[in-house]
Scaffold this motif. Structure first.
Motif, PDB file in Angstrom:
ATOM      1  N   ALA A   1      -6.114   3.720   3.098  1.00  0.00           N
ATOM      2  CA  ALA A   1      -5.089   3.092   3.920  1.00  0.00           C
ATOM      3  C   ALA A   1      -4.574   1.828   3.238  1.00  0.00           C
ATOM      4  O   ALA A   1      -5.360   1.016   2.735  1.00  0.00           O
ATOM      5  CB  ALA A   1      -5.658   2.749   5.295  1.00  0.00           C
ATOM      6  N   SER A   2      -3.277   1.664   3.238  1.00  0.00           N
ATOM      7  CA  SER A   2      -2.680   0.496   2.587  1.00  0.00           C
ATOM      8  C   SER A   2      -3.144  -0.804   3.232  1.00  0.00           C
ATOM      9  O   SER A   2      -3.276  -1.824   2.559  1.00  0.00           O
ATOM     10  CB  SER A   2      -1.152   0.591   2.622  1.00  0.00           C
ATOM     11  N   ARG A   3      -3.414  -0.776   4.547  1.00  0.00           N
ATOM     12  CA  ARG A   3      -3.842  -2.007   5.226  1.00  0.00           C
ATOM     13  C   ARG A   3      -5.197  -2.476   4.704  1.00  0.00           C
ATOM     14  O   ARG A   3      -5.477  -3.681   4.688  1.00  0.00           O
ATOM     15  CB  ARG A   3      -3.902  -1.786   6.738  1.00  0.00           C
ATOM     16  N   VAL A   4      -6.047  -1.535   4.257  1.00  0.00           N
ATOM     17  CA  VAL A   4      -7.340  -1.908   3.703  1.00  0.00           C
ATOM     18  C   VAL A   4      -7.194  -2.380   2.261  1.00  0.00           C
ATOM     19  O   VAL A   4      -7.826  -3.359   1.835  1.00  0.00           O
ATOM     20  CB  VAL A   4      -8.334  -0.728   3.781  1.00  0.00           C
ATOM     21  N   GLU A   5      -6.330  -1.728   1.506  1.00  0.00           N
ATOM     22  CA  GLU A   5      -6.144  -2.102   0.115  1.00  0.00           C
ATOM     23  C   GLU A   5      -5.469  -3.470  -0.028  1.00  0.00           C
ATOM     24  O   GLU A   5      -5.537  -4.094  -1.084  1.00  0.00           O
ATOM     25  CB  GLU A   5      -5.343  -1.030  -0.616  1.00  0.00           C
TER      26      GLU A   5
END
Length: 386
Positions: A6-10
């Motif tokens: 997920a982009s929010r985690v990266e």
């Protein structure tokens, strides 16, 4: 197999404070004597009466699920404490008890912030605020207080330029981590004026509220006129009661926010640990003497460490609360290199100020004995780091 994440985690970096602590642990496992001044927890054992209350709760069979937002007796005790602090707007129905103050913050961010919403931070700011904003999809605007010895009053004009009608959430932490500053009533009234003008929700992170010095009292934002219905007051048991590993915290907020946050809470952690909540009642109601003893010990260590740095000509803004201070260690801004050398060569663990949004500084915890504080400063001096 190649996994997609997920982009929010990266978008989020690992916790810098935990990374330093892990490095210190690795060196210690190799037999190196590390003076660890990176830790964000008291070095005292949990008071005996709290441990006894937990044991009694276990023996009484308090090991199952509890009501999601917390057991009634603990919420009543918390509400009484909040009322004693002048926060009369909060009753048990305004409370969510969580597994640690960090979980309380996470639930509020997830409840209030949507994709693209703006979150305002006061730098230096605790490392997890930025991460939580990003995990919720928020964007950041930051106000630097370093030029004002970490006090907010001198930075109010900068804050006024940063906060607008687009700001959804402002986070205020006083007494503060990583700097130990306690914001004045004038500064808090300035926050109030901006929050009311721009209709901003404010998190008042008061996790260090019981740890202040020199007669200074931390102002709770929720006690100011106009802030009753727009303040989320957050606290926990880790710092004042030396209960970091127990994982118990809470937030108090308007009922509509509690209702929405309860969805996040019930679908993630279900509830805080049953017998730990019973220990929390004992902590609030019967531990004032132990809290004061720990506070006095921190006060003595603060003075001791300030004097040590002064002897070496190092300027440190004097903290008025919590158990941290931030000396300027790298005026060129390369505080990470300084901290790497401190742990790698002098074997003294500190946290780079850049992790908190303030390059050039390092966070030092004085939750350690005077002997170890002396040893740390001696090592830093020996290696030419101060």
């Amino acid at each position: 197999m190649s996994m997609d994440f997920a982009s929010r985690v990266e978008r989020v970096e690992p916790s810098a404070t935990l990374a330093i602590s892990n490095k210190a642990s690795e060196l210690e496992a190799d037999g190196v004597d590390v003076v660890d001044l990176s830790v964000g927890e008291p070095d005292f054992d949990t008071p005996e009466n709290i441990k006894d209350a937990a044991k009694e709760a276990l023996d009484a069979g308090h090991t199952g699920y509890t009501p999601s937002n917390g057991i009634p007796d603990l919420k009543a005790a918390i509400a009484e404490k909040l009322h004693d602090d002048g926060l009369d707007q909060y009753g048990p129905e305004n409370l969510v008890v969580t597994p640690g103050g960090k979980q309380a913050l996470y639930e509020v961010f997830q409840t209030v912030i949507d994709d693209g919403d703006e979150v305002a931070l006061l730098d230096p700011a605790w490392v997890s605020y930025e991460a939580m904003a990003k995990l919720a999809g928020g964007t950041l605007t930051r106000v630097d207080t370093a030029a004002h010895d970490f006090q907010l009053a001198g930075a109010l004009d900068d804050l006024a330029e940063s906060v607008s009608d687009d700001t959804e959430l402002l986070v205020v932490n006083s007494p503060g981590n990583p700097h130990g500053a306690v914001y004045s009533r004038e500064a808090m009234e300035g926050v109030r004026d901006l929050a009311v003008e721009h209709d901003v929700t404010v998190i008042s992170d008061e996790i260090y509220k019981e740890i202040t010095y020199d007669g200074v009292e931390a102002v709770s934002l929720g006690t100011l006129d106009g802030m009753e219905d727009r303040t989320v007051t957050l606290n926990g048991f880790s710092k004042a009661y030396s209960m970091t590993g127990w994982r118990l915290g809470y937030f108090a907020a308007p009922e509509e926010l509690v209702s929405q946050a309860g969805k996040v809470h019930s679908h993630s952690v279900s509830c805080a640990v049953n017998f730990v909540q019973h220990a929390g009642i004992e902590a609030i109601r019967n531990t004032d003497e132990a809290v004061e003893e720990m506070r006095q010990a921190f006060a003595e260590r603060r003075e001791f460490l300030m004097d040590l740095f002064a002897d070496h000509g190092v300027h440190v803004p004097e903290p008025q609360g919590a158990f941290y201070m931030m000396p300027e260690v790298a005026p060129d801004g390369d505080d990470t290199a300084w901290c790497d050398e401190a742990i790698g060569e002098a074997h003294v663990a500190t946290v780079p100020g850049s992790a908190f949004g303030t390059p050039g500084y390092a966070r030092i915890s004085y939750a350690n004995s005077k002997d170890r504080l002396q040893e740390a400063v001696d090592r830093l001096a020996e290696h030419g780091l101060i």
